[in-house]
Design an enzyme around this catalytic site. Structure first.
Site, PDB file in Angstrom:
ATOM      1  N   CYS A 144     -29.489  77.202  76.483  1.00 47.78           N
ATOM      2  CA  CYS A 144     -30.654  76.337  76.287  1.00 47.78           C
ATOM      3  C   CYS A 144     -31.833  77.014  76.964  1.00 47.78           C
ATOM      4  O   CYS A 144     -31.688  78.105  77.516  1.00 47.78           O
ATOM      5  CB  CYS A 144     -30.407  74.916  76.803  1.00 47.78           C
ATOM      6  SG  CYS A 144     -30.274  74.784  78.586  1.00 47.78           S
TER       7      CYS A 144
HETATM    8  O1  LIG Z   1     -31.798  71.889  80.070  1.00 47.66           O
HETATM    9  C1  LIG Z   1     -32.437  71.726  79.026  1.00 47.66           C
HETATM   10  C2  LIG Z   1     -32.854  72.874  78.227  1.00 47.66           C
HETATM   11  O2  LIG Z   1     -33.518  73.856  78.974  1.00 47.66           O
HETATM   12  C3  LIG Z   1     -33.642  72.571  76.942  1.00 47.66           C
HETATM   13  O3  LIG Z   1     -33.570  73.734  76.186  1.00 47.66           O
HETATM   14  C4  LIG Z   1     -35.073  72.159  77.191  1.00 47.66           C
HETATM   15  O4  LIG Z   1     -35.082  70.879  77.773  1.00 47.66           O
HETATM   16  C5  LIG Z   1     -35.898  72.153  75.898  1.00 47.66           C
HETATM   17  O5  LIG Z   1     -35.385  71.221  75.030  1.00 47.66           O
HETATM   18  P1  LIG Z   1     -36.299  70.674  73.824  1.00 47.66           P
HETATM   19  O6  LIG Z   1     -36.716  71.864  73.027  1.00 47.66           O
HETATM   20  O7  LIG Z   1     -35.412  69.748  73.086  1.00 47.66           O
HETATM   21  O8  LIG Z   1     -37.461  69.989  74.468  1.00 47.66           O
END
Ligand SMILES: O=C[C@H](O)[C@H](O)[C@H](O)COP(=O)(O)O
Length: 144
Positions: free
Chosen positions: A65
């Site tokens: 992530c």
């Molecule tokens: O721990 C969470 C991760 O780093 C996610 O990749 C981050 O929160 C971004 O997620 P989103 O693109 O859904 O906002």
């Protein structure tokens, strides 16, 4: 080896993880943003890869992530999973050696292609320590 790979986006090195593992001869199963049709939120995607390990469909997994933190937290909720967020080869080597880690967590933001290759080299070559103190620490994880 059969390795399950999950990511919550195709940003950063997510796709390179898959191509590098395949180039090195591993069978790769993909989840989340790497698999059209699956939910790509990090908690869901990384749970699926971790369950592949926990339930014997894969020997190891790589979960990704943006920060790597959510991926590692999600994977570590799954019984039998020891996920380690690795930022460099030394950490990856230690995670395999001292923690018998079976899931590699990566930050898509932080991990460059060069560092990814170094991490994968160390991770894939790494073996768990047989030192009794290390074995006892890993065994205790199941009891916590
Ligand atoms: O721990 C969470 C991760 O780093 C996610 O990749 C981050 O929160 C971004 O997620 P989103 O693109 O859904 O906002």
């Amino acid at each position: 080896m059969r390795i399950s790979v999950a990511a919550d986006s195709r940003d950063g090195v997510a796709e390179r993880v898959v191509s590098e593992l395949r180039r090195r001869g591993h069978e790769v199963v993909t989840h989340g943003a790497l698999d059209d049709g699956e939910r790509d939120d990090w908690a869901w995607a990384c749970e699926l890869a971790a369950r592949d390990v926990s339930e014997g469909r894969a020997e190891q997994a790589v979960v990704c992530c943006w920060t790597g933190t959510g991926a590692s937290i999600a994977a570590n909720k799954v019984p039998g999973v020891r996920a380690a967020l690795c930022v460099d080869a030394y950490t990856a080597d230690g995670a395999r050696k001292w923690n018998d880690a079976n899931v590699l967590a990566l930050s898509l933001r932080l991990t460059s292609e060069v560092v990814l290759d170094e991490i994968l080299d160390a991770w894939l070559a790494g073996r768990p320590s047989t030192d009794p103190a290390d074995v006892a620490n890993v065994a205790h994880l199941d009891a916590i």
